[in-house]
Motif scaffolding. Sequence first.
Motif, PDB file in Angstrom:
ATOM      1  N   CYS A 512       0.811  -1.224   0.000  1.00 13.81           N
ATOM      2  CA  CYS A 512       0.000   0.000   0.000  1.00 13.81           C
ATOM      3  C   CYS A 512       0.840   1.268   0.000  1.00 13.81           C
ATOM      4  N   ALA A 513       2.102   1.173  -0.438  1.00 12.23           N
ATOM      5  CA  ALA A 513       2.980   2.335  -0.609  1.00 12.23           C
ATOM      6  C   ALA A 513       3.185   3.079   0.707  1.00 12.23           C
ATOM      7  N   GLY A 514       3.683   2.355   1.715  1.00 10.42           N
ATOM      8  CA  GLY A 514       3.860   2.952   3.026  1.00 10.42           C
ATOM      9  C   GLY A 514       5.256   3.438   3.331  1.00 10.42           C
ATOM     10  N   TYR A 515       6.242   3.126   2.465  1.00 11.32           N
ATOM     11  CA  TYR A 515       7.618   3.508   2.742  1.00 11.32           C
ATOM     12  C   TYR A 515       7.978   4.839   2.085  1.00 11.32           C
ATOM     13  N   GLY A 516       8.952   5.524   2.669  1.00 14.66           N
ATOM     14  CA  GLY A 516       9.402   6.786   2.096  1.00 14.66           C
ATOM     15  C   GLY A 516       9.954   6.627   0.694  1.00 14.66           C
ATOM     16  N   ARG A 517      10.597   5.509   0.406  1.00 13.16           N
ATOM     17  CA  ARG A 517      11.145   5.301  -0.930  1.00 13.16           C
ATOM     18  C   ARG A 517      10.056   5.194  -1.988  1.00 13.16           C
ATOM     19  N   HIS A 518       8.861   4.789  -1.566  1.00  9.76           N
ATOM     20  CA  HIS A 518       7.748   4.755  -2.518  1.00  9.76           C
ATOM     21  C   HIS A 518       7.395   6.176  -2.964  1.00  9.76           C
ATOM     22  N   ARG A 519       7.374   7.100  -2.024  1.00  7.49           N
ATOM     23  CA  ARG A 519       7.087   8.501  -2.357  1.00  7.49           C
ATOM     24  C   ARG A 519       8.178   9.070  -3.267  1.00  7.49           C
ATOM     25  N   THR A 520       9.428   8.697  -2.975  1.00 11.83           N
ATOM     26  CA  THR A 520      10.540   9.169  -3.809  1.00 11.83           C
ATOM     27  C   THR A 520      10.413   8.656  -5.242  1.00 11.83           C
ATOM     28  N   LYS A 521      10.108   7.373  -5.404  1.00 11.16           N
ATOM     29  CA  LYS A 521       9.957   6.800  -6.739  1.00 11.16           C
ATOM     30  C   LYS A 521       8.795   7.464  -7.484  1.00 11.16           C
ATOM     31  N   TYR A 522       7.715   7.728  -6.774  1.00 11.34           N
ATOM     32  CA  TYR A 522       6.561   8.361  -7.398  1.00 11.34           C
ATOM     33  C   TYR A 522       6.915   9.763  -7.898  1.00 11.34           C
ATOM     34  N   ARG A 523       7.635  10.507  -7.099  1.00  8.28           N
ATOM     35  CA  ARG A 523       7.989  11.869  -7.496  1.00  8.28           C
ATOM     36  C   ARG A 523       8.953  11.887  -8.668  1.00  8.28           C
ATOM     37  N   HIS A 524       9.847  10.884  -8.730  1.00  7.59           N
ATOM     38  CA  HIS A 524      10.841  10.846  -9.804  1.00  7.59           C
ATOM     39  C   HIS A 524      10.302  10.217 -11.081  1.00  7.59           C
ATOM     40  N   GLY A 525       9.425   9.251 -10.930  1.00  2.58           N
ATOM     41  CA  GLY A 525       9.004   8.525 -12.115  1.00  2.58           C
ATOM     42  C   GLY A 525       7.515   8.273 -12.221  1.00  2.58           C
ATOM     43  N   SER A 526       6.737   8.869 -11.364  1.00  2.80           N
ATOM     44  CA  SER A 526       5.287   8.762 -11.374  1.00  2.80           C
ATOM     45  C   SER A 526       4.832   7.335 -11.097  1.00  2.80           C
ATOM     46  N   TRP A 527       3.650   6.975 -11.622  1.00  3.75           N
ATOM     47  CA  TRP A 527       2.959   5.751 -11.211  1.00  3.75           C
ATOM     48  C   TRP A 527       3.706   4.482 -11.588  1.00  3.75           C
ATOM     49  N   LEU A 528       4.311   4.442 -12.772  1.00 11.47           N
ATOM     50  CA  LEU A 528       4.979   3.210 -13.201  1.00 11.47           C
ATOM     51  C   LEU A 528       6.158   2.850 -12.303  1.00 11.47           C
ATOM     52  N   GLU A 529       6.972   3.851 -11.946  1.00 16.82           N
ATOM     53  CA  GLU A 529       8.109   3.564 -11.070  1.00 16.82           C
ATOM     54  C   GLU A 529       7.642   3.212  -9.665  1.00 16.82           C
ATOM     55  N   LEU A 530       6.558   3.821  -9.214  1.00 12.14           N
ATOM     56  CA  LEU A 530       5.991   3.440  -7.921  1.00 12.14           C
ATOM     57  C   LEU A 530       5.569   1.980  -7.940  1.00 12.14           C
ATOM     58  N   HIS A 531       4.878   1.577  -8.987  1.00 11.64           N
ATOM     59  CA  HIS A 531       4.445   0.182  -9.102  1.00 11.64           C
ATOM     60  C   HIS A 531       5.635  -0.766  -9.121  1.00 11.64           C
ATOM     61  N   GLU A 532       6.680  -0.447  -9.849  1.00  9.07           N
ATOM     62  CA  GLU A 532       7.846  -1.317  -9.935  1.00  9.07           C
ATOM     63  C   GLU A 532       8.549  -1.440  -8.588  1.00  9.07           C
ATOM     64  N   GLU A 533       8.597  -0.329  -7.823  1.00  7.92           N
ATOM     65  CA  GLU A 533       9.228  -0.379  -6.500  1.00  7.92           C
ATOM     66  C   GLU A 533       8.414  -1.247  -5.548  1.00  7.92           C
ATOM     67  N   MET A 534       7.093  -1.129  -5.585  1.00 13.49           N
ATOM     68  CA  MET A 534       6.232  -1.956  -4.740  1.00 13.49           C
ATOM     69  C   MET A 534       6.345  -3.426  -5.139  1.00 13.49           C
ATOM     70  N   LYS A 535       6.413  -3.680  -6.424  1.00  8.44           N
ATOM     71  CA  LYS A 535       6.579  -5.050  -6.917  1.00  8.44           C
ATOM     72  C   LYS A 535       7.891  -5.647  -6.415  1.00  8.44           C
ATOM     73  N   LEU A 536       8.972  -4.853  -6.483  1.00  7.98           N
ATOM     74  CA  LEU A 536      10.261  -5.316  -5.993  1.00  7.98           C
ATOM     75  C   LEU A 536      10.187  -5.656  -4.513  1.00  7.98           C
ATOM     76  N   ASP A 537       9.511  -4.804  -3.732  1.00  9.20           N
ATOM     77  CA  ASP A 537       9.375  -5.055  -2.300  1.00  9.20           C
ATOM     78  C   ASP A 537       8.655  -6.369  -2.029  1.00  9.20           C
ATOM     79  N   MET A 538       7.584  -6.625  -2.766  1.00 14.78           N
ATOM     80  CA  MET A 538       6.824  -7.851  -2.537  1.00 14.78           C
ATOM     81  C   MET A 538       7.585  -9.093  -2.983  1.00 14.78           C
ATOM     82  N   GLN A 539       8.378  -8.961  -4.036  1.00 12.67           N
ATOM     83  CA  GLN A 539       9.086 -10.128  -4.548  1.00 12.67           C
ATOM     84  C   GLN A 539      10.349 -10.458  -3.755  1.00 12.67           C
TER      85      GLN A 539
END
Length: 653
Positions: A512-539
Motif C-alpha cells: 500500500c505504498a507505506g515507505y518513504g522510498r515509494h514517495r521518492t519513486k513516485y515523485r521521480h518517475g510517477s505511477w509506473l516507477e511506484l508500481h515497480e518499486e512496490m513489486k520489488l518489495d513484494m518479490q
Amino acid sequence: MCGIALVVSGVGIDLSSIFIDYSTFQPQQQQQQQQLVFQFDDLKAALSRRGPDSLGCKKLLLQSNHQEILSSLTEEDCVSSSSSVDHEAQLFFIGATLQLRGLVPIIQPLLDASRNILVYNGEIFGGIHVGSDDNDARILMHTLAQCCSCNSYCNGIACHCKGNGQSSIVDVLSTIKGPWALIYWQNSSRTLWFGRDAIGRRSLLVHWPTKEDSRLLLSSVSPPSSVAQISDFEAEIGSSKVNFWEELPCGIYSLSMDVLDGYFVGDIKKHEWSNAMLKELINWERILVEPKSEELHLSHCQPNGGQNNMHSTYSNIMATESGNIPASVSVSVQNVLTALRKSVMRRTSLNTIFQAVTCDRRQEELAPVAVLFSGGLDSMILAALLNECLDPSYEIDLLNVSFDGQFAPDRISAEAGVKELRRIAPLRRWKLVEIDAELSNLTSETKHVMSLINPANTYMDLNIGIALWLAAGGDGWLYEGVTYDDDGNQRGIKYVSKSRIILVGSGADEQCAGYGRHRTKYRHGSWLELHEEMKLDMQRIWKRNLGRDDRCCADNGKEARFPFLDEDVIRTLLDIPLWEIANLDQPSGTGDKKILREVAKVLGLYEAAVLPKRAIQFGSRIARESNRKNFGSNRAANQASAGSVVISKQNLV
C-alpha cells in the motif's frame, strides 16, 4: 508449527539445474571433508529451545547393493550425523511441533504405512480441507500419500497420472493457502521434496553442498555454533560475504536419488507452481497502474468511510461488526475490509486442543491471540478486526516494546491506540503489555538474536530482530487500574503473555505504498516507477523480512501470523487501481496507504487513520540506542548509513 530440519549425507548432489555455473562433485570427493561446522545435535538444540510441545527425529538409511536401493527406518533418537560409510546415504529428519490444531497430540516426523516421512511447519487456511478437530500435518500427510510417484515432474515431463485421479506433489503443495515450510520423503519414488510457500511466510534455511561440507542441510533456524564458527572464518579472511546458511528461495524442490557405480547420486530440481493464482501473485502485476485524469479526479472526490462524529462512528462500528458496510464506502474499501476480516478470522479460529490445554483456567482470563502493537495504522486495524473475530469473553494482549520507556513514539501511540480500541469495543478487555528494555543490558540476548536473524547480518536486521524477539516474548508490565507509590511513580503488575498466536502487520507497507522510498519513486518517475518499486518489495519480502521475523517470533514458542499477506488479501489489493491504493501527492499520514486509512475510518479508528508510518526500530527507539552504542551518535550513524552496515563481530563482545 515450530521448526523442522534435515541433514542429508553420503549423496553426490548435482546442483547444476538451479545454479548454472555450478560444477558437480564426484562421490569420491565426499571422503575429503574438512572439519564440520556443527553437528546434528546443534540443530536439535536450536529447535528444542523454541519450547515445542513435542520434538522428534528419525534416521533413514539408504544402502546400495548391486545397483538396488534398500531402505530401513529406525525410531531411535538420532545422536550424531557423522559422515556416512561407503555405499550408504543417511537422512536425518527433525520435527519440533507447537501444536495449535487437532484433537490428538502429534509428534513429528510423521511416518505412514508406506514409509513416507513428513516434517511440516505451517498452517493450512484453504486449498485442502482441514476440519475443526483435525491437524494440518496429519491431513497433509494423508493427502501427499495419495500422490503419484511417477517422478515425471522431476524429469521435466508432464505428469500423466491425473487421468487416474491422482495428483502430483507439486499440485498438492501449490493448492495450499497459508504459510508453510516442508520436508517430505516419498519412499516409492525415492525422492526428497522440500520447499516453502510462494510468499515465504515460514523460515527455511539451506546449506547447499560445498567442497568443505558436502552435506545438504535444511533448518528453520541456524544453530548459534554455526554462526560463531563462520564469524571466525570471516575474521580470518577479512570477508563479510561468506555465510554457511542462506534463505531458501520460495518454491518446491525435489532431490531424486539413484545409485551410480555403487555411490548415491541425485540432482536437485526446482518446480514451477501449478496454481495459476499463485503465479499471478508471484508476478505481482496490477492491470490498472496509470490513471487517466478523469479517473484520478473521481478517486480524489470519493466520499470517506464516515465523518468524525460519535453518531457515524457508532453506526460504522455496528455495521462492520454485523458484517455490513455503509453504502457510502467505496467498493474497493469494502473489498479490502472484507478480505482482511476473513484473513484475520482464518488465523484466529480457536481449536479443540487449545481449549483442552487451558480448560483449567477461567475463560475470561485467557488471551489466546496477541497483536504486535505499536498503536499505528496497521496494528490498530488488526486489533479491531481481531475484536470482531474473537469471542468477547477472551482478553486480547497488545504487545508493545520500548527502549525509551514512556517516551518512545510507539509507546505514546500505543497508549493512545488502546484508548481508541476501548472506545469502539468497551466490553473487551484490552491488555497493553509494556515491554521495556535497555540495549546496554542485552549483551547475551543480542548474541542470541544474531543467530536468529542469520543469514541477515546488518544493524537494521539486528535492531528489528531484537525488538521483535522481545515483543514476542511478551514479558512486560500492565498498568491497568494503576496505583502510585509514595514518590508518585506508577505501580505496574508484572505480566507475561501466554498467547501462542501473534498477529503481525508485515506486508501492509509493501502493498500500500507505506515507505518513504515509494514517495521518492513516485515523485521521480510517477505511477509506473511506484508500481515497480512496490513489486520489488513484494518479490523480495521473503528474503529481507519474513524469514527473519518468523525466526525471531518462533524462538519464544509463538507463531507469527501475517493477515496482510493472506493470498486473497494480496489478490484483492492487486485488483484495485493503484491510484486508489495510494495518493502520494498528499502528505504523509494521508496519501500513503490511503486505502487502509479508509478501512480504519470504517472501523471507527479515526485517530489511527491519520498516523504516519514508523518502522519498529525507530518507533521503539532501539535504532537510536544502537547508533549511539556502535557509531557514537545518530549523526555518525546516518553518515555511515548504519542500517545497511554489516555487523562487526567485535561490537557484539
